[in-house]
Scaffold this active site. Structure first.
Site, PDB file in Angstrom:
ATOM      1  N   GLU A   1      48.892  11.588  74.763  1.00 22.53           N
ATOM      2  CA  GLU A   1      48.678  11.000  75.582  1.00 22.53           C
ATOM      3  C   GLU A   1      46.943  11.191  76.026  1.00 22.53           C
ATOM      4  O   GLU A   1      46.565  11.677  76.539  1.00 22.53           O
ATOM      5  CB  GLU A   1      49.152  12.130  76.884  1.00 22.53           C
ATOM      6  CG  GLU A   1      49.059  10.755  78.140  1.00 22.53           C
ATOM      7  CD  GLU A   1      49.747  11.468  79.697  1.00 22.53           C
ATOM      8  OE1 GLU A   1      50.712  12.024  79.685  1.00 22.53           O
ATOM      9  OE2 GLU A   1      49.313  10.948  80.548  1.00 22.53           O
TER      10      GLU A   1
ATOM     11  N   ASP B   1      40.592  26.535  81.450  1.00 23.30           N
ATOM     12  CA  ASP B   1      39.424  26.947  81.883  1.00 23.30           C
ATOM     13  C   ASP B   1      38.919  27.674  83.325  1.00 23.30           C
ATOM     14  O   ASP B   1      39.334  27.992  83.592  1.00 23.30           O
ATOM     15  CB  ASP B   1      40.278  25.394  82.663  1.00 23.30           C
ATOM     16  CG  ASP B   1      38.837  24.981  84.574  1.00 23.30           C
ATOM     17  OD1 ASP B   1      37.650  25.022  83.691  1.00 23.30           O
ATOM     18  OD2 ASP B   1      38.859  24.158  84.765  1.00 23.30           O
TER      19      ASP B   1
ATOM     20  N   ASP C   1      35.890  28.085  85.766  1.00 24.50           N
ATOM     21  CA  ASP C   1      35.016  27.447  87.036  1.00 24.50           C
ATOM     22  C   ASP C   1      34.547  28.537  87.433  1.00 24.50           C
ATOM     23  O   ASP C   1      34.659  29.317  88.111  1.00 24.50           O
ATOM     24  CB  ASP C   1      35.767  26.140  87.426  1.00 24.50           C
ATOM     25  CG  ASP C   1      35.653  25.755  88.850  1.00 24.50           C
ATOM     26  OD1 ASP C   1      35.294  24.212  88.337  1.00 24.50           O
ATOM     27  OD2 ASP C   1      34.271  26.215  89.432  1.00 24.50           O
TER      28      ASP C   1
END
Ligand SMILES: [Zn+2]
Lengths: 479, 420
Positions: B48, B113, B115
């Protein structure tokens, strides 16, 4: 039969041929790698599935009620041993039992439910969790020696870590025994940091060895269910099975119906004018709500009459008393309208008219899943069909005389929020019967949750009877 | 100087984006990285892609047969960015024509991830979206700890670290086993790696052991890497306990009332005392402590971990169907390219030195005037224009990483051939 016995022995159980030779199922534990292949009747099929479903549903509600594993073990043991389910698996040492018969029923039930529960992701997950828990319980109940024999018949891909390896990773004195497996085989132990990880291998302390077995069981079942789901469209062609399977999966979603649906074990000599008191003291919220609506509106709509009428029948109200009860209750309706429109239906529901079927009282499952109430209806399950605010105030109105307070609400509403309606109902039962000594977790007896409104009412009356006060209370009007 | 919204940044216009996609974006490398071999497989065709278009239109479930098809579509949508999702059991673009049960995520890189905003309570130089080379040190420490843990403990080799273009970093793990992890296994792995728990309302965020027991070996390994970071970064650079807010937060973590009030009195009096001196005050107390059931040494270690251990966005990593921005996209606010980062030199990586899209196009124009300038000019394919810009070292880094993946695929195939 001969053929089958031979097949199993040669593929899996060769190692134990000498120890166990006469049994089709040599162990109580089963990884269910192979489906049952003997012919079975539709009744066997259904009984095995329904009995197992009761056990799994009870396991689910144990989780919802935050029971410890020990508590759960007690509750589930009682249920497995009860005549209602008879899903207890005896060890080989129990020579007076038909071990193969017990184990075959277990085998069949598991596979029928696989068919019923493979059809959605949600059901699959719940089924896997409940089945894995049942396996864990049986693993615990099994005789140590037989369990070890069972484990020896399978390859769990574990390697005993060498003592040099262990000393290097986890210096300890005396050295502990560790098993080495791919970490992906024991995610639950990894998540809790109960293993040592090196290069993708998990070093599992001997005390946690069972986790590897449980994880293997779970992984195998997950894969099998996905495979079954893919194969299922073909099965749908057998239209004898589809309705049964549909019903089973619905049952799991709602908690399972008990045999309360058809039993008329009510009170001898229950009369129409005793119903108000009965409602006040012993009804679950759904029936209490119907009764209050009936008194308020002097009427109930079709499904409300049906849900309540059948409940009253099982409660022990005879047909004559039932007609009297409804006649008085619909006080604003003329006699001939009542006779024309309602009398027939009441007699019908008692199996005295029409096809003379003995209609069962609705179980929680039916109340939750079918005939969803519209705006003017009073039937249904308040825990499911009321708004949060309305449910809170209704519960307090109904039960504050029996000790339910607003402090209990967060707990109840939390269960409702998680869609554990029968668990919420069970908790209310426990709170409102705490004066009779019912403790948290005891449910409607032996830790069972409410699965049928008549069960709720019967247990409530039983408790009052045990107190020796049944019958001397005042008649209390609700309206 | 910090990279900040307030700073004057050249706007990233749609024209700039289009020129970037046409002339610079390394589609071939991206394809090879996702596909693990030259001939397109399901790893690419059932993958995808999600596009964020100008005006925040979000298009999911795109899929492509090869790199050219992807490039064509990207140039036609001209998205502000695009994201990569899982490999499904069918082509995502066909998902409406297959049974719902036959469309589910199968494979997916293990992704992380980190951050900078999660570090706001423990940094003083910037806050929010801002980042500078000073607070990058937090990210650098996180990268070193995670890179080591994932390689040593989980045994994965194919790790690609990618700067997120502004204030964070992503990690993509492409080992075959990592691709195949179920959601449960991903959750377990994240649980193993997560040490900092609890939100604002929780003072003590580290709970990894029973009282008076040593750290679990994996955390001990991280601790050994983090202890010097604590001194350099928290005490010296960020000077975190200089402010009252900072040292009061530290006091909350000390599990001994006597020591806590002694230190509070002292620090209130000498408000100017540096973080280092305050920490030494605490360490002195720990060393002097002779209470038999004391847990202070552990508390000290836990504090060091709490101020330095990687803060993960766990939700990103737990589910196969989570989408993550593709490497080499442009951060729309900063214009910076999301470039791969070498974990071995992470400490010297400076986010402010990462090329911006405008800078790259200028470099390109100096060499060869834009082919997109003339109206109706034939679109010339510029597959390797990046070679002539400062983007080159970064694409080379990805290509080298891809070679490792391809080698694995070759070996796996050879093994299969032999086993037949
Ligand atoms: Zn900064």
């Amino acid at each position: 039969m001969e053929n089958r016995r031979g097949t199993i022995r040669h593929t899996k159980l060769r190692a134990f041929e000498e120890i166990e030779s006469s049994l089709k199922y040599p162990f109580c534990l089963n990884f269910y790698d192979k489906p049952p292949i003997d012919d079975i009747t539709i009744e066997e099929f259904e009984t095995a599935a329904l009995d197992r479903l009761r056990v799994l549903a009870e396991i689910e509600s144990c989780f919802a009620r935050n029971r410890s594993f020990d508590e759960m073990a007690e509750v589930i043991k009682t249920i497995c041993k009860s005549d209602r389910c008879s899903l207890w698996l005896s060890t080989n040492s129990a020579s007076d039992k038909d071990l193969d018969k017990e184990r075959e029923k277990d085998h069949i039930g598991h596979f029928v439910l696989r068919l019923a529960f493979c059809r959605s992701e949600d059901l699959r997950q719940r089924f896997v969790k409940a089945e894995t828990t049942l396996f864990k319980l049986r693993y615990r109940w099994d005789n140590t020696e037989e369990r070890q024999q069972f484990l020896n018949t399978r390859d769990f891909d574990w390697v005993l870590a060498s003592s040099e390896e262990v000393q290097e990773l986890i210096p300890s004195d005396p050295p502990t025994t560790y098993y080495k497996v791919k970490w992906t085989r024991v995610p639950d132990l990894v998540e809790k940091r109960k293993v040592i990880l090196k290069g993708g291998m998990a070093y599992v302390p001997a005390a946690e060895q069972a986790s590897i077995v449980f994880q293997a069981f779970q992984t195998l079942l997950e894969k099998a269910l996905e495979a079954t789901a893919k194969a299922l469209p073909r099965l749908d062609e057998d239209n004898r099975l589809v309705p049964i399977l549909d019903n089973l999966s619905k049952g799991f979603q709602a908690g399972v119906s008990s045999e309360w649906a058809s039993k008329t074990e009510g009170q001898e000599g229950l009369t129409a004018d005793m119903i108000d008191e009965m409602a006040y003291k012993h009804y679950p919220a759904c029936m209490r709500n119907l009764h209050m609506a009936l008194r308020r509106d002097k009427h109930l709509k079709h499904y409300g009459r049906l849900q309540y009428g059948l409940f009253l029948k099982i409660l022990g109200l005879s047909i004559d008393e039932a007609v009297a009860f409804w006649r008085k209750a619909f006080s604003s309706i003329q006699d001939d309208k009542f006779n024309k429109e309602y009398r027939y239906n009441i007699r019908h529901s008692y199996g005295l008219e029409g096809k003379r079927a003995n209609y069962a009282a609705w179980s929680c499952q039916q109340i939750l899943m079918s005939n969803e109430p519209g705006p003017g209806d009073s039937h249904g399950c308040p825990y499911r069909h009321f708004s949060t605010d309305n449910l809170q105030s209704a519960l307090l109105t109904m039960y504050s005389d029996y000790g339910l307070t607003s402090q209990d609400m967060p707990e109840i509403m939390n269960m409702v929020k998680q869609k554990h309606y029968h668990v919420a109902c069970t908790r209310v039962f426990e709170i409102t019967h705490s004066r009779q000594g019912v403790k948290k977790g005891e449910g409607v007896g032996a830790g069972e949750s409410v699965t049928h409104p008549n069960h709720y009412a019967a247990r409530s009356r039983e408790l009052t009877k045990e107190e020796g006060k049944e019958g001397d209370g005042d008649v209390v009007m609700q309206g | 100087m910090a990279i900040s919204d307030k700073q004057e940044i050249e706007p990233v216009t749609p024209e700039i984006m289009l020129a970037f996609y046409r002339r610079l974006y390394p589609f071939k490398s991206l394809f090879a990285w996702l596909n693990h071999e030259h001939v397109p497989t399901k790893l690419f065709t059932n993958r995808e892609f999600a596009f964020t278009l100008q005006g925040d239109v979000y298009l999911r479930y795109n899929s492509f047969s090869n790199a050219d098809e992807l490039k064509k579509q990207v140039c036609s949508y001209n998205p502000t960015r695009f994201e990569i999702g899982p490999v499904y059991s069918a082509r995502p673009r066909d998902r409406k024509t297959v049974r719902p049960a036959a469309f589910s995520p199968q494979l997916r890189e293990l992704v992380f991830d980190i951050d900078m905003t999660d570090y706001d309570p423990i940094r003083t130089c910037c806050s929010g979206a801002d980042i500078c080379h000073r607070c990058w040190a937090f990210i650098a420490a996180a990268v070193r700890v995670l890179d080591r843990a994932i390689r040593d403990q989980f045994g994965y080799h194919h790790l690609l670290w990618v700067y997120s273009g502004r204030r964070g970093i992503h990690l993509w793990v492409s080992d075959r086993e990592a691709l195949e992890l179920t959601d449960d296994q991903r959750r377990a792995l994240v649980g193993w790696l997560t040490v900092i728990h609890g939100g604002k309302e929780m003072h003590k965020k580290v709970n990894v052991r029973a009282p008076r027991t040593p750290l679990p070996p994996s955390i001990q390994q991280a601790y050994n890497m983090l202890e010097p970071v604590f001194r350099e970064l928290i005490l010296e650079d960020q000077d975190l306990f200089a402010s009252e807010e900072g040292w009061k937060a530290l006091l909350q973590l000390i599990p001994d009332n006597d020591i806590r009030s002694r230190l509070e009195e002292k620090w209130e009096e000498k408000a100017r005392r540096s973080s280092e001196s305050k920490w030494d005050d605490f360490v002195d107390e720990v060393e002097r402590d002779k209470k038999p059931k004391s847990n202070l040494k552990n508390a000290k270690e836990d504090i060091i971990i709490q101020y330095t251990y990687p803060r993960l966005d766990a939700e990103v990593s737990k589910r196969r169907n989570h989408l993550l921005k593709a490497p080499f996209c442009i951060h729309p606010k900063t214009g910076r390219v999301c470039v791969p980062v070498d974990p071995r030199t992470i400490d010297s990586f400076d986010p402010e030195k990462v090329p911006t899209v405008q800078q790259l196009l200028r470099e390109l124009d100096k060499i060869a005037p834009s082919a997109t300038a003339g109206e109706g000019a034939a679109v010339v394919e510029h597959h390797s224009d990046w070679e002539r810009t400062s983007l080159k070292p970064y694409v080379d880094m990805l290509d080298k990483h891809v070679m490792g993946l391809m080698e694995e695929t070759r070996k796996a195939k050879q093994k299969m051939d032999l086993s037949w």
